[in-house]
Write an enzyme that holds these catalytic residues in place. Structure first.
Site, PDB file in Angstrom:
ATOM      1  N   VAL A 136       3.713 117.982  55.973  1.00 54.89           N
ATOM      2  CA  VAL A 136       3.730 116.607  55.502  1.00 54.89           C
ATOM      3  C   VAL A 136       3.407 116.638  54.017  1.00 54.89           C
ATOM      4  O   VAL A 136       2.516 117.367  53.574  1.00 54.89           O
ATOM      5  CB  VAL A 136       2.691 115.731  56.234  1.00 54.89           C
ATOM      6  CG1 VAL A 136       2.742 114.287  55.727  1.00 54.89           C
ATOM      7  CG2 VAL A 136       2.914 115.777  57.745  1.00 54.89           C
ATOM      8  N   CYS A 137       4.164 115.851  53.246  1.00 57.08           N
ATOM      9  CA  CYS A 137       3.847 115.661  51.828  1.00 57.08           C
ATOM     10  C   CYS A 137       3.827 117.013  51.108  1.00 57.08           C
ATOM     11  O   CYS A 137       4.736 117.814  51.258  1.00 57.08           O
ATOM     12  CB  CYS A 137       2.524 114.905  51.733  1.00 57.08           C
ATOM     13  SG  CYS A 137       2.130 114.172  50.139  1.00 57.08           S
ATOM     14  N   THR A 138       2.779 117.283  50.340  1.00 54.18           N
ATOM     15  CA  THR A 138       2.733 118.502  49.534  1.00 54.18           C
ATOM     16  C   THR A 138       2.371 119.746  50.334  1.00 54.18           C
ATOM     17  O   THR A 138       2.256 120.831  49.763  1.00 54.18           O
ATOM     18  CB  THR A 138       1.766 118.336  48.347  1.00 54.18           C
ATOM     19  OG1 THR A 138       0.476 117.947  48.837  1.00 54.18           O
ATOM     20  CG2 THR A 138       2.284 117.290  47.375  1.00 54.18           C
ATOM     21  N   THR A 149       9.345 116.696  50.023  1.00 55.15           N
ATOM     22  CA  THR A 149       7.915 116.546  49.802  1.00 55.15           C
ATOM     23  C   THR A 149       7.676 115.146  49.241  1.00 55.15           C
ATOM     24  O   THR A 149       8.602 114.334  49.162  1.00 55.15           O
ATOM     25  CB  THR A 149       7.388 117.647  48.855  1.00 55.15           C
ATOM     26  OG1 THR A 149       5.958 117.610  48.838  1.00 55.15           O
ATOM     27  CG2 THR A 149       7.923 117.489  47.432  1.00 55.15           C
ATOM     28  N   ALA A 167       8.398 113.938  53.750  1.00 57.89           N
ATOM     29  CA  ALA A 167       7.994 113.359  52.477  1.00 57.89           C
ATOM     30  C   ALA A 167       6.529 112.915  52.568  1.00 57.89           C
ATOM     31  O   ALA A 167       5.796 113.339  53.455  1.00 57.89           O
ATOM     32  CB  ALA A 167       8.925 112.204  52.120  1.00 57.89           C
TER      33      ALA A 167
END
Length: 198
Positions: free
Chosen positions: A108-110, A128, A161
């Site tokens: 998830v994300c970074t 991301t 993202a």
């Protein structure tokens, strides 16, 4: 009776709360409500114990990296804490070791930046948080950066993202592991039907 399969969510200092807790809500509700599906969800942190998240929430991990059970799915969330991981050879080696043993890696994300730094995303499509798309491309120029996707499923690696996109990814994962109907049931229970007021 089939063996219970395990989904592990990584925790670390300065993890973004919703990156970890959003998917946890989806996946743990499913695992507890439908035990016959044969999954459980655990959390793991480098040394186990308490982890202080990015916005100040404290979470207690179920396991350390050393005593964690064998995993079928690994979820690596993002947050400010991931920046140090990009230069931490011990952490990157741990991620590479997971790649060798865990059938499905998700982020998830970074969290996807850590995968990129470890070489896991080489020549793969990935995404991301929108503020980190350029860094993802810089970390590994072979990555096909998907700038507009909420999540990217590339078989044995799924990236998503930022922040709330992890909930979408977790519902997709559930649909993939069991069925779309099961994922709809969980979505309905957590009342996730995004219609932002602004």
């Amino acid at each position: 009776m089939q063996a219970v399969r395990t989904i592990g969510i990584v925790l670390f200092d300065d993890v973004e709360e919703l990156d970890a807790v959003g998917p946890w809500e989806v996946l743990s509700h499913w695992a507890r409500t439908y035990p016959d599906d044969g999954y459980r969800v655990v959390t793991l942190a480098p040394q186990g114990g308490e982890v202080r998240c990015a916005k100040g929430l404290t979470i207690v991990a179920d396991h350390s990296f050393d005593d964690a059970p064998s995993l079928d799915v690994l979820l690596y969330p993002g947050g400010r804490g991931t920046r140090a991981h990009l230069r931490d050879e011990q952490r990157l080696a741990w991620v590479r070791a997971q790649r060798e043993t865990v059938p499905l890696l998700t982020s998830v994300c970074t969290g996807s930046l850590v995968y990129a730094a470890a070489g896991v995303l080489r020549e793969r499509p990935a995404t991301t948080h929108w503020q980190s798309l350029e860094l993802l491309a810089d970390l590994d120029p072979t990555v096909e950066v998907r700038r507009d996707d909420r999540f990217v499923d590339d078989g044995d690696v799924i990236t998503s993202a930022g922040v709330s996109a992890g909930i979408d990814m977790a519902l997709h994962l559930l649909a993939r592991l069991v069925s779309e109907d099961r994922a709809r049931d969980v979505r309905r229970y957590i009342q996730y039907d995004p219609q932002p007021p602004v």
